[in-house]
Structures are given as C-alpha cells and as structure tokens.
Write a protein that holds these residues in place. Structure first.
Motif, short mmCIF file in Angstrom:
data_model
loop_
_atom_site.label_atom_id
_atom_site.label_comp_id
_atom_site.label_asym_id
_atom_site.label_seq_id
_atom_site.Cartn_x
_atom_site.Cartn_y
_atom_site.Cartn_z
N ALA A 159 1.93 5.40 -15.28
CA ALA A 159 0.58 6.13 -14.53
C ALA A 159 0.91 7.00 -13.74
CB ALA A 159 -0.13 4.94 -13.92
N ALA A 160 0.49 8.25 -13.84
CA ALA A 160 0.44 9.23 -12.81
C ALA A 160 -0.98 9.18 -12.18
CB ALA A 160 0.71 10.57 -13.53
N LEU A 161 -1.05 9.12 -11.06
CA LEU A 161 -2.40 8.65 -10.23
C LEU A 161 -2.69 9.66 -8.99
CD1 LEU A 161 -1.99 4.90 -10.11
CD2 LEU A 161 -3.28 5.97 -11.84
N LEU A 162 -3.93 10.28 -9.14
CA LEU A 162 -4.27 11.07 -7.93
C LEU A 162 -5.23 9.96 -7.32
CD1 LEU A 162 -5.34 14.31 -9.62
CD2 LEU A 162 -3.30 13.70 -8.30
N PRO A 163 -5.14 10.09 -5.95
CA PRO A 163 -6.18 9.13 -5.28
C PRO A 163 -7.73 9.32 -5.31
CG PRO A 163 -4.98 10.45 -3.72
CD PRO A 163 -4.52 10.64 -5.05
N VAL A 164 -8.40 8.36 -5.25
CA VAL A 164 -10.00 8.71 -5.11
C VAL A 164 -10.38 8.94 -3.58
CG1 VAL A 164 -10.22 6.66 -6.98
CG2 VAL A 164 -10.31 6.22 -4.84
N PRO A 171 8.32 2.39 -15.06
CA PRO A 171 9.17 1.16 -15.07
C PRO A 171 10.26 1.12 -13.95
CG PRO A 171 8.87 2.21 -17.29
CD PRO A 171 8.18 2.99 -16.20
N GLY A 172 10.33 0.16 -13.25
CA GLY A 172 11.36 -0.16 -12.12
C GLY A 172 11.09 0.71 -11.01
N GLU A 173 9.79 1.58 -10.90
CA GLU A 173 9.84 2.40 -9.60
C GLU A 173 8.50 2.75 -9.24
OE1 GLU A 173 11.34 6.43 -9.58
OE2 GLU A 173 11.45 6.17 -11.74
N VAL A 174 8.12 2.89 -8.04
CA VAL A 174 6.70 3.66 -7.69
C VAL A 174 7.22 4.75 -6.69
CG1 VAL A 174 4.57 3.17 -6.38
CG2 VAL A 174 5.58 1.28 -7.91
N ARG A 175 6.58 5.89 -7.17
CA ARG A 175 7.31 7.13 -6.10
C ARG A 175 6.06 8.03 -6.03
NH1 ARG A 175 11.98 10.09 -9.46
NH2 ARG A 175 11.54 11.28 -7.33
N GLN A 176 6.20 8.87 -4.90
CA GLN A 176 5.21 9.88 -4.73
C GLN A 176 5.33 10.83 -5.89
OE1 GLN A 176 3.18 10.26 -1.91
NE2 GLN A 176 3.83 8.03 -1.80
N TRP A 177 4.15 11.30 -6.38
CA TRP A 177 3.90 12.21 -7.28
C TRP A 177 3.00 13.60 -6.97
CZ3 TRP A 177 -0.75 12.87 -10.82
CH2 TRP A 177 -0.57 13.78 -11.96
N GLY A 178 3.91 14.73 -7.32
CA GLY A 178 3.45 16.09 -6.73
C GLY A 178 1.95 16.57 -7.42
N GLY A 179 1.55 15.90 -8.27
CA GLY A 179 0.32 16.13 -9.00
C GLY A 179 0.71 17.17 -10.43
N ALA A 236 0.91 -1.07 -0.17
CA ALA A 236 0.04 -0.09 0.10
C ALA A 236 0.86 1.14 -0.06
CB ALA A 236 -0.84 0.05 1.26
N HIS A 237 0.42 2.16 -0.77
CA HIS A 237 1.13 3.23 -0.99
C HIS A 237 0.08 4.43 -0.74
CE1 HIS A 237 4.76 1.88 -2.75
NE2 HIS A 237 3.74 0.84 -3.44
N GLU A 238 0.27 5.68 0.15
CA GLU A 238 -0.38 6.77 0.30
C GLU A 238 -0.35 7.95 -0.68
OE1 GLU A 238 -1.28 7.85 4.27
OE2 GLU A 238 -1.29 5.85 5.15
N GLY A 239 -1.35 8.47 -0.88
CA GLY A 239 -1.17 9.77 -1.83
C GLY A 239 -1.24 9.67 -3.45
N ALA A 240 -0.76 10.59 -3.86
CA ALA A 240 -0.69 10.68 -5.45
C ALA A 240 0.54 10.00 -5.64
CB ALA A 240 -0.67 12.30 -5.94
N LEU A 241 0.66 8.99 -7.01
CA LEU A 241 1.76 8.25 -7.11
C LEU A 241 1.93 8.26 -8.62
CD1 LEU A 241 0.94 4.82 -5.56
CD2 LEU A 241 2.53 6.49 -4.76
N ALA A 242 3.43 8.06 -8.90
CA ALA A 242 3.79 7.94 -10.29
C ALA A 242 4.24 6.51 -10.25
CB ALA A 242 4.97 8.81 -10.66
N VAL A 243 3.75 5.66 -11.26
CA VAL A 243 4.17 4.05 -11.36
C VAL A 243 4.90 4.20 -12.64
CG1 VAL A 243 3.12 1.87 -11.24
CG2 VAL A 243 2.11 3.52 -9.99
#
Length: 118
Positions: free
Chosen positions: A112-117, A37-45, A28-35
């Motif tokens: 993918a750049a994802l804002l949470p629901v 290749p090879g990484e999942v990190r926080q995304w600042g929108g 589980a990762h909280e907040g907006a994310l950038a998914v």
C-alpha cells in the motif's frame, strides 16, 4: 451478525488512521507511507516511484490511497508501475487500508502507498 477476527501472519495490519498519521501494528507513523512486505517506510508521494518499484519482486498489487477522497493517480505514475508488472488500484486511503488488511489476512502479495487523510 457473526464477527470473526482476521489472522495476520508475518506482516502487520493497518490498525487505524487519522489526520496526518497511520497506525500499523500498534505503532503510529506520520505522513505518507509505503506499507510493503517486511517494511513500513516514508513515501514521497506521486514522484517517489523508486520506493514502490523496489518491492516489485515481493508484491503483485499496490493499493494507492489518495487521502480522504478518491483522486486520479498521475498517468506517468500508474504507467510506470504497470510497466513493471504491478497491478495498481487507486482509492481513498480509508478504503485502501481496509482492502489491504483483507488481502493481507488472505496471505496475498500486496503493498500500500498511502497519502494521509485530513
């Protein structure tokens, strides 16, 4: 109806999402994310183009999840990504997660750049 499990080689699928989080590869990762290749990190929108542009040599298309409902991406955001040679597909985050998983199973060069629901 026949159900088939999708194979994922390398990167991890988006397993689920909920209010304020995404679960990727069982974590589980909280907040907006950038998914990416090879990484999942926080995304600042919308203002955080650098995170996405740094992956432009590894991806062809970025799926942008706008939260629970579809919304327009700011023109400057879309323009900067397209100018860098990235395809940009904007949709609600649930649809972005599903689309990401299908194309990931096909071995496509995606992110993918994802804002949470909710």
């Amino acid at each position: 109806m026949e159900l088939n499990e999708m194979p994922f080689e390398g990167d991890r699928p988006i397993d689920g999402y909920g209010p304020g989080f995404f679960r990727i590869g069982g974590v589980a990762h909280e907040g907006a994310l950038a998914v990416l290749p090879g990484e999942v990190r926080q995304w600042g929108g919308w203002e955080d183009l650098e995170t996405l542009l740094n992956a432009r040599d590894r991806i062809d298309v970025i799926f942008v999840g706008t939260g629970a409902e579809i919304a327009h991406a700011p023109a400057a955001f879309r323009d900067a990504l397209e100018e860098a040679g990235l395809g940009v597909e904007v949709m609600a985050s649930p649809a972005a997660c599903r689309t990401y998983n299908v194309l990931l199973s096909e071995g496509r060069r995606i992110g993918a750049a994802l804002l949470p629901v909710g």
